[in-house]
Design a protein around this motif. Structure first.
Motif, PDB file in Angstrom:
ATOM      1  N   LYS A   6       0.862  -1.498   0.079  1.00 24.98           N
ATOM      2  CA  LYS A   6      -0.041   0.017   0.077  1.00 24.98           C
ATOM      3  C   LYS A   6       0.743   1.389   0.058  1.00 24.98           C
ATOM      4  O   LYS A   6       0.749   2.338  -0.555  1.00 24.98           O
TER       5      LYS A   6
ATOM      6  N   ARG B  33       3.869   1.493  -1.364  1.00 27.62           N
ATOM      7  CA  ARG B  33       4.603   1.637  -2.735  1.00 27.62           C
ATOM      8  C   ARG B  33       3.603   2.199  -3.505  1.00 27.62           C
ATOM      9  O   ARG B  33       3.950   3.168  -4.245  1.00 27.62           O
ATOM     10  N   LYS B  34       2.356   1.847  -3.411  1.00 32.11           N
ATOM     11  CA  LYS B  34       1.233   2.233  -4.339  1.00 32.11           C
ATOM     12  C   LYS B  34       0.833   3.740  -4.405  1.00 32.11           C
ATOM     13  O   LYS B  34       1.052   4.639  -5.048  1.00 32.11           O
ATOM     14  N   ALA B  35       1.102   4.150  -2.894  1.00 35.94           N
ATOM     15  CA  ALA B  35       0.705   5.612  -2.450  1.00 35.94           C
ATOM     16  C   ALA B  35       2.102   6.279  -3.093  1.00 35.94           C
ATOM     17  O   ALA B  35       1.905   7.480  -3.647  1.00 35.94           O
TER      18      ALA B  35
ATOM     19  N   ASP C  82       4.097   5.757  -5.586  1.00 37.40           N
ATOM     20  CA  ASP C  82       4.073   5.636  -6.894  1.00 37.40           C
ATOM     21  C   ASP C  82       2.723   6.773  -7.461  1.00 37.40           C
ATOM     22  O   ASP C  82       3.098   7.456  -8.467  1.00 37.40           O
ATOM     23  N   GLU C  83       1.809   6.607  -6.897  1.00 32.69           N
ATOM     24  CA  GLU C  83       0.697   7.605  -7.118  1.00 32.69           C
ATOM     25  C   GLU C  83       1.082   9.148  -6.748  1.00 32.69           C
ATOM     26  O   GLU C  83       0.891  10.016  -7.725  1.00 32.69           O
ATOM     27  N   ALA C  84       1.937   9.324  -5.725  1.00 31.60           N
ATOM     28  CA  ALA C  84       2.522  10.721  -5.429  1.00 31.60           C
ATOM     29  C   ALA C  84       3.544  11.005  -6.232  1.00 31.60           C
ATOM     30  O   ALA C  84       3.817  12.167  -6.852  1.00 31.60           O
TER      31      ALA C  84
ATOM     32  N   GLN D 175       3.790  10.113  -9.438  1.00 28.21           N
ATOM     33  CA  GLN D 175       3.062  10.491 -10.820  1.00 28.21           C
ATOM     34  C   GLN D 175       2.255  11.865 -10.828  1.00 28.21           C
ATOM     35  O   GLN D 175       2.423  12.742 -11.757  1.00 28.21           O
ATOM     36  N   SER D 176       1.774  11.951  -9.678  1.00 28.71           N
ATOM     37  CA  SER D 176       1.097  13.417  -9.347  1.00 28.71           C
ATOM     38  C   SER D 176       2.196  14.475  -9.365  1.00 28.71           C
ATOM     39  O   SER D 176       1.848  15.396 -10.290  1.00 28.71           O
TER      40      SER D 176
ATOM     41  N   GLN E 188       5.311  14.248 -10.972  1.00 28.00           N
ATOM     42  CA  GLN E 188       5.608  14.405 -12.550  1.00 28.00           C
ATOM     43  C   GLN E 188       4.634  15.202 -13.330  1.00 28.00           C
ATOM     44  O   GLN E 188       5.173  16.107 -14.061  1.00 28.00           O
ATOM     45  N   GLU E 189       3.611  14.900 -13.036  1.00 28.93           N
ATOM     46  CA  GLU E 189       2.370  15.672 -13.824  1.00 28.93           C
ATOM     47  C   GLU E 189       2.478  17.006 -13.611  1.00 28.93           C
ATOM     48  O   GLU E 189       2.399  17.996 -14.502  1.00 28.93           O
TER      49      GLU E 189
END
Length: 185
Positions: free
Chosen positions: A59, A61-63, A65-67, A69-70, A72-73
């Motif tokens: 969980k 790691r997933k959080a 990765d999402e952070a 990506q956000s 990076q955007e």
């Protein structure tokens, strides 16, 4: 005294010492059993905490990765905005140079030129850097240019326009903008 009695007394004393030692040993063993039970509960709790931590790693790691990506955007969007701002500043500098050259030419040529000729001269390419094709200077759109030199050129243009009576060609929004720019000086 008889050897038997003496031997019985020695055995009795040793028996009393053994009983005392056995009592102390029993109390220590009871404390050890109690501590062992506490230790067993602690180990069980530690195992449960370890299992929860292991299950929450994916969980996390997933959080992450999402952070990532956000973030990076947002970085890409900020870079795009930076490029847009750089382009706008470049355009504003070009427009400021055009305005400055138009004001200079209007001052040099004097009041002999008509208002239409002055407006045409301000739109014509000046001897500065090559202007990029596009909309008229920012004064015509009703928005001030972001650079300081563009503001100074607009104020100078407004002074020249007032000096040569060219205010009749400007819209009300342009006149308000010029007054605001003059007030900023």
């Amino acid at each position: 005294m008889d050897w038997k009695v003496l031997l019985d007394i020695v055995v009795s004393v040793l028996m009393v010492a053994t009983i005392a030692y056995a009592t102390r040993l029993n109390s220590r063993l009871a404390a050890l059993r109690k501590n062992r039970d506490d230790l067993a509960r602690t180990i069980v709790g530690f195992n449960e905490a370890t299992l929860r931590a292991e299950s929450s790693i994916p969980k996390l790691r997933k959080a992450a990765d999402e952070a990532g990506q956000s973030l990076q955007e947002r970085v890409e969007k900020a870079q795009s905005l930076r490029d847009d701002l750089a382009f706008m500043i470049e355009r504003a500098d070009t427009m400021a140079n055009r305005l400055e050259n138009a004001v200079r030419s209007a001052r040099v040529e004097g009041p002999a030129r008509s208002g239409a000729e002055t407006a045409a001269a301000s739109r014509a390419p000046a001897s500065g850097p090559a202007p990029s094709p596009g909309p008229a200077p920012s004064l015509a759109s009703g928005r001030p240019s972001p650079s300081r030199s563009a503001q100074q050129a607009a104020v100078a243009s407004a002074s020249a326009a007032a000096e040569y009576g060219l205010d009749d060609e400007r819209s009300e929004a342009e006149r308000e903008l010029l007054r605001a720019l003059q007030a900023m000086r």
